[in-house]
Write a protein that holds these residues in place. Structure first.
Motif, PDB file in Angstrom:
ATOM      1  N   LEU A 152      31.802   5.369  -4.292  1.00 61.85           N
ATOM      2  CA  LEU A 152      32.631   6.060  -3.153  1.00 61.85           C
ATOM      3  C   LEU A 152      32.616   7.639  -3.169  1.00 61.85           C
ATOM      4  O   LEU A 152      32.708   8.358  -2.195  1.00 61.85           O
ATOM      5  N   THR A 153      32.716   8.294  -4.588  1.00 63.03           N
ATOM      6  CA  THR A 153      32.803   9.684  -4.563  1.00 63.03           C
ATOM      7  C   THR A 153      31.522  10.233  -4.330  1.00 63.03           C
ATOM      8  O   THR A 153      31.534  11.271  -3.705  1.00 63.03           O
ATOM      9  N   ALA A 154      30.381   9.675  -4.692  1.00 64.95           N
ATOM     10  CA  ALA A 154      29.218  10.444  -4.220  1.00 64.95           C
ATOM     11  C   ALA A 154      29.165  10.243  -2.697  1.00 64.95           C
ATOM     12  O   ALA A 154      28.554  11.177  -2.024  1.00 64.95           O
ATOM     13  N   LEU A 155      29.369   9.108  -2.016  1.00 64.80           N
ATOM     14  CA  LEU A 155      29.407   8.908  -0.467  1.00 64.80           C
ATOM     15  C   LEU A 155      30.221  10.362   0.170  1.00 64.80           C
ATOM     16  O   LEU A 155      29.804  10.675   1.081  1.00 64.80           O
ATOM     17  N   VAL A 156      31.442  10.375  -0.503  1.00 64.50           N
ATOM     18  CA  VAL A 156      32.115  11.203   0.128  1.00 64.50           C
ATOM     19  C   VAL A 156      31.627  12.759  -0.179  1.00 64.50           C
ATOM     20  O   VAL A 156      31.722  13.437   0.898  1.00 64.50           O
ATOM     21  N   GLY A 157      31.120  12.896  -1.098  1.00 66.67           N
ATOM     22  CA  GLY A 157      30.626  14.318  -1.508  1.00 66.67           C
ATOM     23  C   GLY A 157      29.388  14.583  -0.839  1.00 66.67           C
ATOM     24  O   GLY A 157      29.190  15.740  -0.078  1.00 66.67           O
ATOM     25  N   LEU A 158      28.630  13.975  -0.736  1.00 69.79           N
ATOM     26  CA  LEU A 158      27.196  13.843  -0.021  1.00 69.79           C
ATOM     27  C   LEU A 158      27.238  13.934   1.446  1.00 69.79           C
ATOM     28  O   LEU A 158      26.545  14.577   2.195  1.00 69.79           O
ATOM     29  N   THR A 159      28.256  13.059   1.928  1.00 72.94           N
ATOM     30  CA  THR A 159      28.327  13.107   3.432  1.00 72.94           C
ATOM     31  C   THR A 159      29.068  14.055   4.147  1.00 72.94           C
ATOM     32  O   THR A 159      29.026  14.388   5.268  1.00 72.94           O
ATOM     33  N   THR A 160      30.156  14.782   3.245  1.00 68.95           N
ATOM     34  CA  THR A 160      31.058  15.618   4.006  1.00 68.95           C
ATOM     35  C   THR A 160      30.163  16.981   3.772  1.00 68.95           C
ATOM     36  O   THR A 160      30.636  17.625   4.694  1.00 68.95           O
ATOM     37  N   HIS A 161      29.468  17.231   2.779  1.00 74.33           N
ATOM     38  CA  HIS A 161      28.873  18.506   2.726  1.00 74.33           C
ATOM     39  C   HIS A 161      28.201  18.988   3.926  1.00 74.33           C
ATOM     40  O   HIS A 161      28.378  20.202   4.288  1.00 74.33           O
ATOM     41  N   PRO A 162      27.198  18.195   4.473  1.00 76.66           N
ATOM     42  CA  PRO A 162      26.423  18.891   5.566  1.00 76.66           C
ATOM     43  C   PRO A 162      27.217  19.379   6.915  1.00 76.66           C
ATOM     44  O   PRO A 162      27.153  20.152   7.736  1.00 76.66           O
ATOM     45  N   PHE A 163      28.422  18.615   7.007  1.00 77.56           N
ATOM     46  CA  PHE A 163      29.390  19.132   8.177  1.00 77.56           C
ATOM     47  C   PHE A 163      30.150  20.288   7.798  1.00 77.56           C
ATOM     48  O   PHE A 163      30.640  20.931   8.822  1.00 77.56           O
ATOM     49  N   GLY A 164      30.200  20.721   6.703  1.00 76.22           N
ATOM     50  CA  GLY A 164      30.786  22.012   6.203  1.00 76.22           C
ATOM     51  C   GLY A 164      29.640  23.303   6.683  1.00 76.22           C
ATOM     52  O   GLY A 164      30.278  24.391   6.848  1.00 76.22           O
ATOM     53  N   ASP A 165      28.562  22.800   6.891  1.00 76.26           N
ATOM     54  CA  ASP A 165      27.651  23.997   7.249  1.00 76.26           C
ATOM     55  C   ASP A 165      27.566  24.195   8.779  1.00 76.26           C
ATOM     56  O   ASP A 165      26.426  24.784   9.219  1.00 76.26           O
ATOM     57  N   LEU A 166      28.176  23.543   9.426  1.00 77.94           N
ATOM     58  CA  LEU A 166      28.047  23.487  10.988  1.00 77.94           C
ATOM     59  C   LEU A 166      28.498  24.835  11.391  1.00 77.94           C
ATOM     60  O   LEU A 166      28.310  25.087  12.744  1.00 77.94           O
ATOM     61  N   PHE A 167      29.211  25.684  10.630  1.00 71.98           N
ATOM     62  CA  PHE A 167      29.870  26.753  11.310  1.00 71.98           C
ATOM     63  C   PHE A 167      28.845  28.124  10.972  1.00 71.98           C
ATOM     64  O   PHE A 167      28.909  29.063  11.628  1.00 71.98           O
ATOM     65  N   THR A 168      27.906  27.928  10.218  1.00 64.52           N
ATOM     66  CA  THR A 168      27.044  28.790   9.752  1.00 64.52           C
ATOM     67  C   THR A 168      25.437  28.708   9.899  1.00 64.52           C
ATOM     68  O   THR A 168      25.167  27.455   9.288  1.00 64.52           O
TER      69      THR A 168
END
Length: 309
Positions: A152-168
């Protein structure tokens, strides 16, 4: 942006986990999610190659660095497809015996798959990603974190990461290695490039504050106890930052280094140089939060001054 990915995952997982388990366990799971959330940026290991052919001052070096990073950055390790394959593999690796063998074989297949899709460089990047994630998972297993929690922690960490890059920068290849594209352009916070950059900085600072608030809440501490009045130095510095060129994504360094340098100076001033080597958690946290407050104030003052001008 690199740190913000981990802090966002930490805050989300720790806050939710606290509803179902003890606070110490929730903090541990948050840290685990944060570690997994920073893992996709292992693809930046290739970026220093760009410094070899950069000729000029700091701006030329920065251009070379980011230019080289674009070769593999935000591709395989930022893929949601890779995430849903890697997360169960990391969970399996956290257990000894046959689960670890199966997990290792799955990660090996993932590396080979990336090699076929992106060549040797792609395989090397995903290989580093696999080794890093396996190391985090193995360490979690040694601290008696269940495979389900690792998953669960791996899924949260890996899947949230790319969305944080959508501003730059360029949007991540969310469906790599498939050619289908979910997003072709980054999210624009404003048509004004300066306001967009400042907005992206505030989003990033927001993740820092969210993580701080969650941590303080789970440890029964008050934010006011860690803020030093030196944070007010961000008020004049925010206006002084108008003296540097208006920041944009392609020319952010003068502004960013100005406000971050001030924040670090104020943070160190709270504890003194000697405390950088100490293990005084209270003082270290006061330094970090004061620095964060200073930078936040400076950015907000700059935003107000820029809008006024």
């Amino acid at each position: 942006m690199f740190v913000g990915h981990g802090l966002l995952a930490f805050a989300l997982v720790a806050a939710v986990a606290a509803r179902y388990t003890g606070r110490d366990r929730a903090l541990a799971l948050g840290l685990l999610a944060g570690a997994f959330a920073t893992l996709p940026d292992v693809d930046m290991l290739y970026a220093p190659v760009g410094l070899l052919w950069a000729d000029g001052g700091p701006l030329a070096l920065a251009k070379g660095f980011w230019g080289a990073s674009s070769v593999v950055h935000r591709a395989a390790t930022h893929s949601l497809v890779v995430a849903v394959v890697a997360a169960p593999a990391f969970a399996a690796v956290s257990r000894a015996g046959w689960p670890r063998v199966v997990g290792g074989c799955t990660l090996g297949a993932l590396v080979a798959w990336s090699g076929l899709a992106s060549g040797v460089l792609g395989a090397l990047v995903v290989g580093a990603f696999a080794v890093g994630g396996a190391g985090v998972a193995t360490l979690a297993g040694r601290f008696d974190v269940s495979p389900r929690s690792v998953l669960l922690t791996a899924l949260v960490g890996l899947t949230t990461h790319p969305f944080g890059d959508l501003f730059t920068g360029t949007p991540p290849r969310l469906l790599y290695p498939f050619e289908a594209t979910l997003l072709t352009e980054r999210i624009a916070l404003s048509p004004d490039p300066t306001l967009h950059l400042v907005g992206a900085m505030l989003v990033e600072l927001g993740t820092f504050w969210l993580a701080a608030v969650v941590y303080l809440h789970l440890t029964d501490q008050r934010l006011a106890d860690y803020l030093d009045p030196t944070a007010a130095l961000g008020l004049p510095s925010g206006g002084a930052a108008l003296a540097v060129p208006a920041p944009t994504l392609s020319l952010s360094y003068p502004f960013v280094f100005t406000v971050l340098g001030l924040g670090v100076a104020c943070g160190v001033g709270v504890g003194g140089i000697d405390h950088l080597r100490s293990r005084d958690r209270h003082r270290t946290l006061a330094m970090a939060l004061t620095a964060l407050a200073t930078v936040t104030v400076a950015v907000l003052v700059y935003l107000a001054a820029y809008l006024a001008v």
